[in-house]
Design an enzyme around this catalytic site. Structure first.
Site: not given
Length: 302
Positions: A251-252
């Site tokens: 997840d960014v």
DNA sequence: GTCCAGGACTCGC
DNA sequence: GCGAGTCATGGA
């Protein structure tokens, strides 16, 4: 207390205002409506739409069910709220580890009482996760709103339109081209309709997934589905299947939060992301959710 | 114009 | 099994 009202008692580890803050993060949210500290939404209870609202109360959460408010409707709403806000969770172990952990400490102190806000409907969770792949959250909200307003059932009340999330059965009958006008990318449309058909045919259910046992078995089953990679599988585990330990490591937003909290001048590599989470085992979904929240609150502060 | 967003798929090796 | 290219849209 009025006929359609009930109070859900909560522990000290629940803060209505903290969860309300999370729920108010987007003006484009279409699945509930916020006003004056209350959240109003419509849900499906055994095939019938039921409108209700929740607000803070000294003993916990005050729930008001609209309309006739049969016992069945009230029970369905109570179950929904309990699941939505993860009220059955004892957060003491998480807060103990958070106090000891330099990465989590500020987040758990600042947002004490926040729950991993859930998405009880399996199909809604998949659609939301797929829409959120690789694009900004704000744009994902826009796409979700178009999707819901086009295919969801609408309920009018007090001048506000509330929507039920489109059913898998409805979407299963669509072709990807039907979503083109909404600016949903063609491939995501294929993913969404594919999932809708699996759910509509009874081949993919929340109960069936939970019956697989542990997170790894569920992740394996989910990533076999076209459009579902490790990130989406863990997102579904976290938001719908209620695993407190699911970890969307790719997840960014998580990467940006770790960069910020750890004071790094670059985003962490995947091995580093895994290493950060080593002490959080058992609570990695909660850790992730708190770090997302912390990142957002820091961004708002600037 | 370039880069980045709450990734996943396909292809070539 | 792993790296590079591709997909689509919109905001900074």
């Amino acid at each position: 207390m009025e006929n359609g009202q009930l109070i859900i008692r909560t522990s000290n580890d629940f803060s209505f205002s903290e969860n309300l803050q999370y729920l108010s993060r987007s003006a484009d949210e279409c699945m509930f409506h916020l006003r004056d500290g209350r959240v109003t939404r419509a849900i499906d209870v055994e095939g019938e739409p039921v409108l209700f609202r929740i607000e803070g109360h000294p003993d916990g959460i005050l729930v008001t069910v609209d309309g006739e408010a049969t016992e069945g409707a009230k029970a369905g709403v109570e179950r929904f709220v309990h699941d939505w806000l993860d009220l059955g969770r004892n957060l003491e172990p998480f807060y103990e580890l958070g106090e000891r952990d330099p990465i989590l400490r500020d987040a758990v102190r600042l947002h004490h009482g926040l729950r991993v806000v859930g998405i009880p409907d399996l199909f809604e969770t998949f659609v939301w996760a797929i829409l959120g792949q690789q694009i900004t959250v704000s744009f994902a909200y826009v796409l979700k709103r178009r999707f819901v307003e086009t295919f969801g059932r609408a309920i009018e009340a007090d001048g506000v339109t509330h929507y039920l999330f489109p059913s898998a059965e409805r979407v299963a009958g669509l072709e990807p081209e039907a979503l083109r006008g909404l600016k949903i990318p063609a491939r995501k449309s294929e993913y969404i309709i594919g999932i809708a058909r699996l759910i509509a045919d009874g081949d993919l259910t929340r109960e069936g997934l939970l019956a697989l046992g542990g997170d790894r078995a569920i992740e394996h089953r989910l990533t076999a589905i076209r459009g579902i990679g490790p990130w989406t599988a863990n997102y579904v585990l976290m938001r719908c299947l209620r695993s407190p330990d699911a970890y969307p490591a790719a997840d960014v937003g998580l990467h940006n939060a770790l960069k910020l909290v750890a004071g790094m001048d670059r985003k962490p590599t995947l091995p580093e992301v895994e290493a950060f989470a080593e002490p959080w085992k058992g609570w990695r979904a909660y850790a992730t959710f708190y770090l997302w929240r912390y990142l957002n609150s820091e961004a708002e502060r600037v």
